[in-house]
Write an enzyme that holds these catalytic residues in place. Structure first.
Site, PDB file in Angstrom:
ATOM      1  N   HIS A 355      85.586  22.334 -17.288  1.00 16.68           N
ATOM      2  CA  HIS A 355      87.241  21.689 -17.777  1.00 16.68           C
ATOM      3  C   HIS A 355      87.713  20.129 -17.424  1.00 16.68           C
ATOM      4  O   HIS A 355      88.401  19.729 -18.602  1.00 16.68           O
ATOM      5  CB  HIS A 355      88.002  22.326 -17.371  1.00 16.68           C
ATOM      6  CG  HIS A 355      87.538  23.873 -17.188  1.00 16.68           C
ATOM      7  ND1 HIS A 355      88.796  24.724 -18.708  1.00 16.68           N
ATOM      8  CD2 HIS A 355      87.623  24.606 -16.390  1.00 16.68           C
ATOM      9  CE1 HIS A 355      88.697  25.721 -18.102  1.00 16.68           C
ATOM     10  NE2 HIS A 355      87.337  26.081 -17.227  1.00 16.68           N
ATOM     11  N   LYS A 533     103.087  19.358 -19.399  1.00 14.76           N
ATOM     12  CA  LYS A 533     101.796  19.497 -18.316  1.00 14.76           C
ATOM     13  C   LYS A 533     102.184  18.257 -17.923  1.00 14.76           C
ATOM     14  O   LYS A 533     102.781  18.188 -16.823  1.00 14.76           O
ATOM     15  CB  LYS A 533     100.967  18.992 -19.926  1.00 14.76           C
ATOM     16  CG  LYS A 533     101.272  17.546 -20.148  1.00 14.76           C
ATOM     17  CD  LYS A 533     100.734  16.841 -21.335  1.00 14.76           C
ATOM     18  CE  LYS A 533     100.970  17.020 -21.946  1.00 14.76           C
ATOM     19  NZ  LYS A 533      99.769  17.750 -22.737  1.00 14.76           N
ATOM     20  N   ARG A 534     101.173  18.449 -16.650  1.00 16.25           N
ATOM     21  CA  ARG A 534     100.760  17.921 -15.546  1.00 16.25           C
ATOM     22  C   ARG A 534     100.776  16.300 -15.519  1.00 16.25           C
ATOM     23  O   ARG A 534     100.459  15.909 -16.639  1.00 16.25           O
ATOM     24  CB  ARG A 534      99.244  17.831 -14.805  1.00 16.25           C
ATOM     25  CG  ARG A 534      98.939  19.565 -14.145  1.00 16.25           C
ATOM     26  CD  ARG A 534     100.099  19.902 -12.620  1.00 16.25           C
ATOM     27  NE  ARG A 534      99.772  18.802 -11.970  1.00 16.25           N
ATOM     28  CZ  ARG A 534      99.488  19.244 -10.758  1.00 16.25           C
ATOM     29  NH1 ARG A 534      99.034  20.174 -10.628  1.00 16.25           N
ATOM     30  NH2 ARG A 534      98.712  18.853  -9.460  1.00 16.25           N
ATOM     31  N   LYS A 539      97.342  11.782 -19.666  1.00 17.03           N
ATOM     32  CA  LYS A 539      97.922  12.250 -20.622  1.00 17.03           C
ATOM     33  C   LYS A 539      99.409  11.313 -21.188  1.00 17.03           C
ATOM     34  O   LYS A 539      99.769  11.521 -21.919  1.00 17.03           O
ATOM     35  CB  LYS A 539      98.578  13.560 -19.758  1.00 17.03           C
ATOM     36  CG  LYS A 539      97.243  14.363 -19.246  1.00 17.03           C
ATOM     37  CD  LYS A 539      98.329  16.191 -18.338  1.00 17.03           C
ATOM     38  CE  LYS A 539      97.621  16.701 -18.122  1.00 17.03           C
ATOM     39  NZ  LYS A 539      96.910  17.756 -19.155  1.00 17.03           N
ATOM     40  N   THR A 641      95.920  23.323 -23.742  1.00 18.46           N
ATOM     41  CA  THR A 641      96.534  24.753 -24.251  1.00 18.46           C
ATOM     42  C   THR A 641      97.897  24.792 -24.725  1.00 18.46           C
ATOM     43  O   THR A 641      98.341  25.618 -25.617  1.00 18.46           O
ATOM     44  CB  THR A 641      96.324  26.257 -23.139  1.00 18.46           C
ATOM     45  OG1 THR A 641      96.693  25.755 -21.548  1.00 18.46           O
ATOM     46  CG2 THR A 641      94.601  26.066 -23.687  1.00 18.46           C
ATOM     47  N   LYS A 645     100.262  26.082 -28.033  1.00 14.84           N
ATOM     48  CA  LYS A 645     101.562  27.448 -27.758  1.00 14.84           C
ATOM     49  C   LYS A 645     102.359  26.561 -28.534  1.00 14.84           C
ATOM     50  O   LYS A 645     103.518  27.305 -29.098  1.00 14.84           O
ATOM     51  CB  LYS A 645     101.895  26.882 -26.298  1.00 14.84           C
ATOM     52  CG  LYS A 645     100.844  27.842 -26.619  1.00 14.84           C
ATOM     53  CD  LYS A 645     101.542  27.681 -23.794  1.00 14.84           C
ATOM     54  CE  LYS A 645     100.038  28.607 -23.134  1.00 14.84           C
ATOM     55  NZ  LYS A 645     100.452  27.383 -21.328  1.00 14.84           N
TER      56      LYS A 645
END
Ligand code: F58
Length: 793
Positions: A355, A533-534, A539, A641, A645
């Site tokens: 991952h 998200k985290r 990110k 992911t 969504k």
């Protein structure tokens, strides 16, 4: 007299709820609390899962096919009641029942605490997979740890993240069955002895792993699998000798030590003690799961060579990678198989999912720790390594190197298939971390692009959109998500567009009310732009907030300008020890405080950061989102992911060519996606440019001005670590991508103003994202990795 009967699935649901309230909870309806109602409902729904669950277990035995075992340190399941109710088609009945009592069924369901047994995407993926495996009829068990405390509860103190314990198990919980008979002794430490030709590991310390089962029901109750979580308990509960001698604390010590293993999710592993505990957790649940798998196998078959034909074990990242050496140990030391045969059998059973490519996230354990805690496994790892070296004398990869045991290479070698989680990620795996192993074992790496369950993420979370779609094309899309394509022609139908818009507007109003209750008033007609998200440097939440500052500055320059009102929504947690990520949170909150209070612009721009992001909050935010921020540095996000969504729920993506964004853009169409930023190879090249950050800042006055404002203390503190990082090596290329991000953001605003066109694009996103169902992903694993067949009851 009717009240005296035990609720059975044959009774109406209303009867069952009433009876559980009375007999299971001992409450009458006039004094029942919300939690009593929630428990009564949960038990009534649970009763209806039992028959399909038994039937599935029986069908799997009768068929004698292959069972799948999904080993994961994390299952981020969230709430189960709504999911089970939706899957059993009981939602209308439940709504009616509570309506007649003046209660809101959703409120009752929201009383359930989230089971936050995971950190983020990896854990949530495991939860989506459990649901999809049940929906498609793949006979499977999920195996993990029953953490007493899941992911910490986040709060903010003057903008800074605070962590508190999450106590999901102290609240009433209806879903698990304790299995006192399913218990294994798990050892640690000690010595390895040679008794004749037998090698025997004699652990110094042992704990018991006790199973707790949760049934996972699939769509329309067609199949139900089991999530089996292990809880650690002591062999001796209590040291009576020490107690009698007056040592009351000491008497409880063995119990405390044992229970520590399943106490918390991912303890801080920056200290030696933390590392030891983490490795103990990994071995604890992996070893218990393997024993359970072998026990089930032994009860049906007597030839261990059949194992790969009957058993598929999927390793969710390297956390359970000790499964390779442990399975070999069990086969050799306890079953008497030859070592080479045991390795072959284990490889036939095991699959490994990677991952992340981030080097700091690839697990390694010091040889000393491994030898100390798992001495026999260390020997077996050395034997496996030697075997591999023998077969490939020219190899340039180590399983043991630099004083560490490298779990990635071990997992790779011990698995017959290794998969990445998006097309780009899989290609990068082949080119980078696993380049050498891929050369030695071509065809072992396969891709299985992630997916999400539409039952939770569309049907449950977005009933308005679901109703609209079902009215248009029927409900076949729920378990055949690509049928969403059938709504594509409706993108040109203005009455459908109006209805689609109205559903989104109502979801936004719900979210606005929720934020309002938390002290932030936002205009539901503004554009809702969401990044959840985290919190992680790659990110790039800081890229988003820098852009927000720059926009605010321009708005302030000309408050009368024709600005598009917007709400920038952030949510997410940072790892407790990740100082830089926590600074990003602090910065976002500090910026929010100033912008939200600015009378010149507060009708145009708001920044929201609701605390304690979890699955349930995601279920509120995603259906209300219009813009999905997927802005990671290209090459760093394995898949994502959340991005799927959002697209399904009709948010348009602004994003980089990273992870599954690439596939989302291909499917929804480049014209319905706002692309910006460097590609993965461009990022690599950019890092080689001397002073790339300084150059990027100098070339973009907006960026410079936003950074100057931070440095000048406009937002309270000056955030030196963030500023220095961005002006210095800026590894994640925030500065270099800023200008293009600004451009794409403004283009997106222009598109948003054309309501008909925007809604058309949103509908196309929904219509074309059906491929991202986790049913499709699971079928891919079944065909490419597990060789498992779907069954029916
Ligand atoms: C995530 N990894 C990836 N790790 O970052 C994301 O791109 C991907 O979509 C997702 O997996 C599912 O494949 C992830 O969530 C963790 O949470 C680690 C768990 C162990 C501790 C460190 C974080």
């Amino acid at each position: 007299m009717k009240d005296m009967t035990i609720p059975r699935p044959g009774d109406t649901l209303a009867d069952a709820i009433r009876q559980h309230l009375k007999f299971s909870l001992g409450k009458s309806s006039d004094v029942a609390t919300l939690t009593d109602w929630r428990m009564a409902l949960s038990l009534a729904v649970r009763d209806r899962i039992v028959d399909p669950w038994f039937a599935s277990t029986r069908a799997a035995y009768d068929k004698q096919g292959k069972r799948v075992y999904y080993l994961s340190m994390e299952f981020l399941i969230g709430r189960l009641l709504e999911d089970a109710t939706v899957n059993l088609g009981l939602m209308d009945e439940v709504t009616e029942f509570f309506q007649s009592r003046g209660l809101d069924a959703r409120k009752v369901m929201q009383d359930e605490p989230d089971a936050a047994l995971g950190n983020g995407g990896l854990g949530r993926l495991a939860a989506c997979f459990l649901e999809s495996m049940s929906t498609v009829g793949c006979p499977a068990y999920g195996y993990g740890i029953r953490y007493e405390h899941g992911l910490f509860r986040q709060s903010f103190d003057r903008g800074r993240q605070m962590e508190g314990p999450e106590d999901w198990l102290t609240e009433a919980h209806a879903w698990e069955y304790e299995r006192t008979e399913a218990q294994y002794r798990i050892g640690f430490g000690g010595q390895v002895k040679q008794l004749g030709d037998r090698t025997v590991w004699q652990p110094a310390e042992t704990v018991l792993a006790r199973a707790y089962d949760t049934p996972m029901i699939g769509w329309q109750g067609r199949w139900a699998n089991t999530l089996r979580l292990w809880s650690a308990r002591p062999e001796t509960v209590f040291d009576l000798g020490r107690f009698n001698a007056g040592d009351y604390y000491g008497a409880a010590e063995p119990e405390n030590l044992a229970r520590t293993i399943s106490r918390v999710l991912y303890p801080d592993d920056t200290t030696e003690d933390g590392k030891r505990l983490r490795l103990k957790q990994e071995f604890f649940f992996t070893a218990a799961s393997l024993r359970d798998i072998l026990r089930r196998f032994d009860s049906e078959y007597d030839d261990l060579k059949l194992l790969p034909e009957k058993v598929a074990i999927q390793l969710n990242d390297t956390h359970p990678a000790i499964a390779g050496p442990e399975l070999v140990r069990l086969l050799v030391d306890e079953k008497g198989m030859a070592f080479e045969d045991a390795v072959t059998v284990a490889q036939g059973c095991l699959g490994y999912t990677n991952h992340t490519l981030l080097p700091e996230a690839l697990e390694r354990w010091s040889v000393k720790l491994m030898t100390d805690l798992l001495p026999r496994h260390m020997q077996i790892i050395e034997m496996i390594d030697a075997m591999h070296k023998n077969a490939h004398p020219d190899r340039k990869v180590e399983m043991i190197g630099g004083g560490d045991v490298q779990m990635g290479p071990i997992a790779f070698f011990m698995a017959h298939k290794v998969n990445g989680v998006s097309a780009l990620h899989t290609e990068l795996m082949k080119e980078t971390v696993f380049a050498e192993l891929n050369r030695l074992h071509p065809n072992r790496i396969v891709n299985e692009t992630n997916g999400i369950t539409p039952r939770r993420w569309v049907l449950g979370a977005n009933p308005r959109l679901s109703r609209l779609v079902t009215d248009a094309i029927g409900d076949g899309w729920v378990d055949d998500l690509e049928r969403l394509q059938e709504i594509e022609p409706l993108a040109d139908d203005s009455s459908f567009r109006d209805a689609y818009d109205a559903a989104k507007r109502a979801n936004k109003a719900d979210l606005a009310a929720y934020l309002g209750q938390r002290g932030l008033s936002v205009d539901p007609d503004a554009m809702f732009d969401v990044q959840i998200k985290r919190i992680h440097e790659y990110k790039r939440q800081h890229l988003n907030i820098l852009q927000t500052i720059a926009l605010w500055q321009e708005m302030k320059d000309a408050p009368q300008g024709n600005w598009l009102p917007q709400v920038k929504i952030f949510a997410g947690k940072a790892a407790p020890g990740y100082v830089f990520a926590k600074e990003i949170i602090h910065l976002i909150n500090a910026v929010a405080e100033v912008i939200n209070a600015d009378p010149d612009t507060s009708h145009l721009l708001k920044v929201a950061y609701p605390a304690n992001y979890n699955v349930s909050l995601a279920e509120r935010l995603i259906p209300a989102a219009e813009v999905s921020q997927q802005i990671s540095t290209a090459g760093k996000e394995a898949s994502g992911t959340g991005n799927m969504k959002f697209a399904l729920n009709g948010a348009l993506t602004i994003g980089t060519l990273d992870g599954a964004n690439v596939e989302i853009r291909e499917l929804v169409g480049a014209e319905n996606f706002f692309l910006f930023g460097m590609t993965a190879p461009e990022v690599v090249a950019r890092r080689e440019v001397a002073e790339h950050a300084k150059k990027a800042i100098a070339a973009d006055p907006r960026l410079k001005r936003a950074m100057d404002a931070i440095e000048a203390g406009i937002f309270g503190e000056r955030f030196p670590s963030i500023i220095e990082n961005l002006m210095g090596h800026d590894y994640f290329c925030v500065t270099s991508d800023f200008s293009d991000y600004w451009r794409a953001s403004r283009e997106l605003e222009v598109a948003y103003r054309d309501r008909a066109e925007w809604t058309r694009m949103a509908i196309l996103n929904t219509a074309r994202s059906g491929w991202f169902s986790s049913d499709r992903t699971i079928r891919g694993y079944m065909a490419d990795i597990w060789g498992a067949e779907a069954l029916t009851i």
